[in-house]
Design a protein around this motif. Structure first.
Motif, PDB file in Angstrom:
ATOM      1  N   ALA A 131       0.816  -1.168   0.089  1.00 42.11           N
ATOM      2  CA  ALA A 131      -0.067  -0.120   0.067  1.00 42.11           C
ATOM      3  C   ALA A 131       1.035   1.332   0.092  1.00 42.11           C
ATOM      4  CB  ALA A 131      -0.714   0.107   1.098  1.00 42.11           C
ATOM      5  N   ARG A 132       0.294   2.113  -0.742  1.00 47.73           N
ATOM      6  CA  ARG A 132       1.024   3.782  -0.726  1.00 47.73           C
ATOM      7  C   ARG A 132      -0.074   4.746  -0.350  1.00 47.73           C
ATOM      8  NH1 ARG A 132       4.455   0.373  -0.164  1.00 47.73           N
ATOM      9  NH2 ARG A 132       6.292   0.554  -1.199  1.00 47.73           N
ATOM     10  N   TYR A 133       0.232   5.602   0.328  1.00 44.83           N
ATOM     11  CA  TYR A 133      -0.736   6.510   0.790  1.00 44.83           C
ATOM     12  C   TYR A 133      -0.727   7.776  -0.187  1.00 44.83           C
ATOM     13  CZ  TYR A 133      -4.294   9.463   3.047  1.00 44.83           C
ATOM     14  OH  TYR A 133      -5.445  10.250   3.233  1.00 44.83           O
ATOM     15  N   VAL A 134      -1.715   8.516  -0.744  1.00 45.06           N
ATOM     16  CA  VAL A 134      -1.737   9.478  -1.601  1.00 45.06           C
ATOM     17  C   VAL A 134      -2.479  10.698  -1.023  1.00 45.06           C
ATOM     18  CG1 VAL A 134      -1.989  10.336  -3.827  1.00 45.06           C
ATOM     19  CG2 VAL A 134      -1.601   7.759  -3.302  1.00 45.06           C
ATOM     20  N   ILE A 135      -1.623  11.943  -0.656  1.00 47.26           N
ATOM     21  CA  ILE A 135      -2.239  12.898  -0.388  1.00 47.26           C
ATOM     22  C   ILE A 135      -3.519  13.360  -1.284  1.00 47.26           C
ATOM     23  CG2 ILE A 135      -1.910  15.499   0.458  1.00 47.26           C
ATOM     24  CD1 ILE A 135       0.640  14.306   1.559  1.00 47.26           C
ATOM     25  N   THR A 136      -4.886  13.972  -0.990  1.00 49.12           N
ATOM     26  CA  THR A 136      -5.635  13.969  -1.920  1.00 49.12           C
ATOM     27  C   THR A 136      -6.805  15.007  -1.976  1.00 49.12           C
ATOM     28  OG1 THR A 136      -5.541  11.461  -2.277  1.00 49.12           O
ATOM     29  CG2 THR A 136      -7.596  12.398  -3.352  1.00 49.12           C
ATOM     30  N   PRO A 137      -6.350  16.198  -2.329  1.00 50.67           N
ATOM     31  CA  PRO A 137      -7.223  17.204  -2.342  1.00 50.67           C
ATOM     32  C   PRO A 137      -8.033  16.914  -3.827  1.00 50.67           C
ATOM     33  CG  PRO A 137      -5.351  18.232  -2.964  1.00 50.67           C
ATOM     34  CD  PRO A 137      -4.988  16.763  -2.634  1.00 50.67           C
ATOM     35  N   ARG A 138      -9.313  17.000  -3.687  1.00 47.44           N
ATOM     36  CA  ARG A 138      -9.943  16.736  -4.724  1.00 47.44           C
ATOM     37  C   ARG A 138      -9.640  17.607  -6.161  1.00 47.44           C
ATOM     38  NH1 ARG A 138     -15.138  14.323  -4.532  1.00 47.44           N
ATOM     39  NH2 ARG A 138     -15.270  12.896  -6.266  1.00 47.44           N
ATOM     40  N   PHE A 139     -10.134  18.946  -6.054  1.00 49.13           N
ATOM     41  CA  PHE A 139      -9.589  19.666  -6.813  1.00 49.13           C
ATOM     42  C   PHE A 139      -9.736  21.354  -6.009  1.00 49.13           C
ATOM     43  CE2 PHE A 139     -13.482  20.284  -9.945  1.00 49.13           C
ATOM     44  CZ  PHE A 139     -14.085  20.069  -8.839  1.00 49.13           C
ATOM     45  N   SER A 140      -9.028  22.170  -6.660  1.00 46.36           N
ATOM     46  CA  SER A 140      -9.202  23.487  -6.034  1.00 46.36           C
ATOM     47  C   SER A 140     -10.646  23.917  -5.819  1.00 46.36           C
ATOM     48  CB  SER A 140      -8.244  24.540  -6.919  1.00 46.36           C
ATOM     49  OG  SER A 140      -6.925  24.215  -6.718  1.00 46.36           O
ATOM     50  N   PRO A 141     -11.399  23.715  -6.678  1.00 50.56           N
ATOM     51  CA  PRO A 141     -12.765  24.427  -6.649  1.00 50.56           C
ATOM     52  C   PRO A 141     -13.418  24.045  -5.158  1.00 50.56           C
ATOM     53  CG  PRO A 141     -12.561  23.734  -8.761  1.00 50.56           C
ATOM     54  CD  PRO A 141     -11.365  23.205  -8.170  1.00 50.56           C
ATOM     55  N   THR A 142     -13.069  22.687  -4.659  1.00 51.64           N
ATOM     56  CA  THR A 142     -13.715  22.245  -3.580  1.00 51.64           C
ATOM     57  C   THR A 142     -12.977  22.256  -2.411  1.00 51.64           C
ATOM     58  OG1 THR A 142     -13.293  20.145  -4.057  1.00 51.64           O
ATOM     59  CG2 THR A 142     -15.349  20.611  -4.706  1.00 51.64           C
ATOM     60  N   SER A 143     -11.811  22.959  -2.404  1.00 52.32           N
ATOM     61  CA  SER A 143     -10.993  23.414  -1.234  1.00 52.32           C
ATOM     62  C   SER A 143     -10.606  24.793  -1.066  1.00 52.32           C
ATOM     63  CB  SER A 143      -9.362  22.542  -1.326  1.00 52.32           C
ATOM     64  OG  SER A 143      -9.883  21.130  -1.315  1.00 52.32           O
TER      65      SER A 143
END
Length: 438
Positions: free
Chosen positions: A194-206
Motif C-alpha cells: 500500500a501507498r498513501y496519496v495526499i488527495t485534495p479533490r480539486f481547487s474548486p472544493t478546497s
C-alpha cells in the motif's frame, strides 16, 4: 508461485514514445522465471528451460505475457455509478458522484464496493491502481484492506473538500483534512504493498487554507504521492479563476500552496496554458490522460503529441466512474482515437507502454512494477490475442506482433485477459480456461 511461465513475451528496454517500437522486445516463444514473488529472468523459453531444468512450468500457449496494467487515476467509490447519463462535469458531480460518495460513511457499504471494484480491475488485467477514496476514513481503510487481502499493489487517499461548493455531508475543515490524512498515512503508507496519496479533490472544493494544510502534510512526507485534478473543462477553469482571483492560472492554485512537485499526479490536464506546461515539465510532475472520461463527459482532447514532445511525464487511466470502462484496453483504444484527432496515431507499443511502464513511472513505482524486468514484482497478465471471433479473424492476418496485438487493444475486453498474476500468484477468475503445468 515459483516457476517458469511460457508463452509469447513482451518487455520494454526503453520508451517507445521517444525511441519507437524498437524499445519493445517480443519473444515469439519466451519465458518468465518467477522466484519469491519477483521476476528472476526473462528470455527465450528454450534458454530458460535449459538453465532451470527443475523449475515447475506453466505453459500459456500462444498467450502474450506482459506486465499487468497500471491505472494511474480512478475513483473507486464511483464504481456503482459508472456509465451514468450526464452533461457537464459539475452537473455529473452533483447528480451522481456526491450522492454516491455520501453512502461511504457506512463501512460495510464501502467494503462491499472496494472488494467489487478491485475484482473488476483484476478481471480486466489491472494489477495496480491509484484511486481517490471519499472524505470518510472508512473508505480508505476498506480500500487498503481489500487490496491487502488480494495481495494487490494500490495507492489511494482520503479525498478532502472544505468549501461550500461541496455538499454538506462531504465537507470537512482544513484541520480535519490534515489530521485525518496524517493518521491514515501513518497507518497505511508503505504497509505491505500500500501507498498513501495526499488527495485534495480539486481547487474548486478546497479553500486556500485546506490546500495549504495538505501542502504542509506533503512537505512533511515528500515520498508520498499527491493526486488531484487540473484543467479538465473550460468552465471548470473559469470557476477556479473566480474562486482564486490572485492566481496566475489553475496550476498556480496548487503551486502557491505547496501542491506542485515531482510526486504530483495531475489528472486530465487538457486545457493547459503555456506557463502551466512549462512548470509541470520543469518540476517533473506527472500528467494522467483519462481518455474515456474526457470523451464521455465532453471535456476535450488531451494534447498527447505536444506534451510528449515537450518531455512531460504522462500516464494513462480509466478515471472510473467518469470514465466509461474498467478496462485499460478501452483506455488505450480511446487514447488512440484522441491521438488521431490530434494528428498523431499512437503505435501499439506506445499504448501498451503508457498503460504499464508509463503509468508506473508517473506513480514513481517503475522500480517495482510496469515491466517484465528482473527484480520487479511478478505482477503480470496473459493476453489472449484471439479472444473473440472478430478479434481472431483480424489477428490471423497479422504480419507482425503489433498487427496481432492492435485488434485486442481496439476491440478487447475482459475476455482477452486469460490470466492475472499478483506477485507470482494466479488470481482466481471463474470461467477462465486452465493453463497446463508440466
Amino acid at each position: 508461485m515459483n516457476g517458469l511461465h511460457l508463452g509469447q513475451t513482451l518487455t520494454f528496454t526503453g520508451d517507445p514514445c521517444h525511441e519507437g517500437p524498437g524499445a519493445a522486445r517480443h519473444e515469439r516463444r519466451g519465458a518468465v522465471l518467477v522466484e519469491d514473488g519477483r521476476i528472476a529472468a526473462t528470455g527465450a523459453a528454450d534458454d530458460l528451460r535449459a538453465a532451470h531444468p527443475d523449475a515447475p512450468v506453466t505453459d500459456h500457449g500462444d498467450g502474450l505475457l506482459m506486465a499487468g496494467f497500471v491505472d494511474a487515476h480512478a475513483h473507486y467509490p464511483q464504481t456503482g455509478i459508472i456509465a451514468s447519463w450526464g452533461k457537464r462535469l459539475i452537473d455529473w458531480l452533483n447528480a451522481y458522484t456526491f450522492p454516491e460518495e455520501m453512502r461511504f460513511d457506512d463501512p460495510a457499504y464501502a467494503a462491499d464496493v472496494a472488494g467489487r471494484y478491485l475484482d473488476l480491475l483484476l478481471s480486466n488485467g489491472t494489477t495496480t491502481v491509484c484511486s481517490f477514496c471519499t472524505i470518510h476514513p472508512a473508505s480508505v481503510e476498506t480500500f487498503f484492506e481489500a487490496a491487502e487481502l488480494r495481495g494487490m499493489r494500490v495507492a489511494g487517499g482520503r479525498t478532502c473538500m472544505d468549501r461550500d461548493t461541496a455538499p454538506e455531508g462531504l465537507r470537512d475543515t482544513a484541520q480535519a483534512a490534515y489530521d485525518q490524512s496524517r493518521d491514515l498515512l501513518q497507518r497505511w503508507h508503505r504497509r505491505g504493498r500500500a501507498r498513501y496519496v495526499i488527495t485534495p479533490r480539486f481547487s474548486p472544493t478546497s479553500t486556500p487554507e485546506q490546500l495549504s494544510a495538505l501542502g504542509a502534510l506533503w512537505a512533511e512526507n515528500p515520498d508520498c504521492l499527491m493526486q488531484t485534478h487540473l484543467s479538465e473543462q473550460t468552465d471548470e477553469i473559469d470557476w477556479v479563476k473566480s474562486l482564486y482571483p490572485q492566481a496566475r492560472d489553475y496550476l498556480d492554485t496548487y503551486q502557491a500552496h505547496g501542491l506542485l512537485g515531482r510526486n504530483g499526479l495531475y489528472g486530465h490536464a487538457i486545457h493547459l496554458e503555456p506557463r502551466e506546461r512549462d512548470r509541470l515539465r520543469e518540476t517533473g510532475a506527472a500528467l494522467v490522460h483519462c481518455p474515456t472520461s474526457n470523451t464521455f463527459i465532453g471535456s476535450g482532447l488531451f494534447d498527447m503529441p505536444g506534451l510528449l514532445a515537450e518531455g512531460n511525464t504522462v500516464g494513462l487511466a480509466t478515471d472510473t466512474g467518469g470514465g466509461s470502462s474498467f478496462s485499460m484496453l478501452r483506455s488505450m483504444a480511446a487514447a488512440y482515437e484522441i491521438g488521431q484527432l490530434r494528428g498523431r496515431a499512437l503505435h501499439p507499443s506506445e499504448l501498451l507502454w503508457l498503460a504499464t511502464e508509463g503509468s508506473a513511472r508517473a506513480m514513481r513505482m517503475n522500480d517495482r512494477i510496469g515491466n517484465l524486468e528482473p527484480g520487479r514484482e511478478a505482477d503480470f497478465i496473459v493476453l489472449d490475442l484471439a479472444s473473440t471471433p472478430a478479434i481472431a479473424q483480424r489477428a490471423e492476418r497479422a504480419s507482425d506482433i503489433w498487427e496481432a496485438i492492435f485488434p485486442t487493444i481496439m476491440m478487447g475486453d475482459d475476455r482477452a485477459i486469460a490470466a492475472t498474476y499478483l506477485a507470482g500468484h494466479a488470481v482466481q477468475q471463474p470461467g477462465r480456461p486452465s493453463t497446463s503445468t508440466q
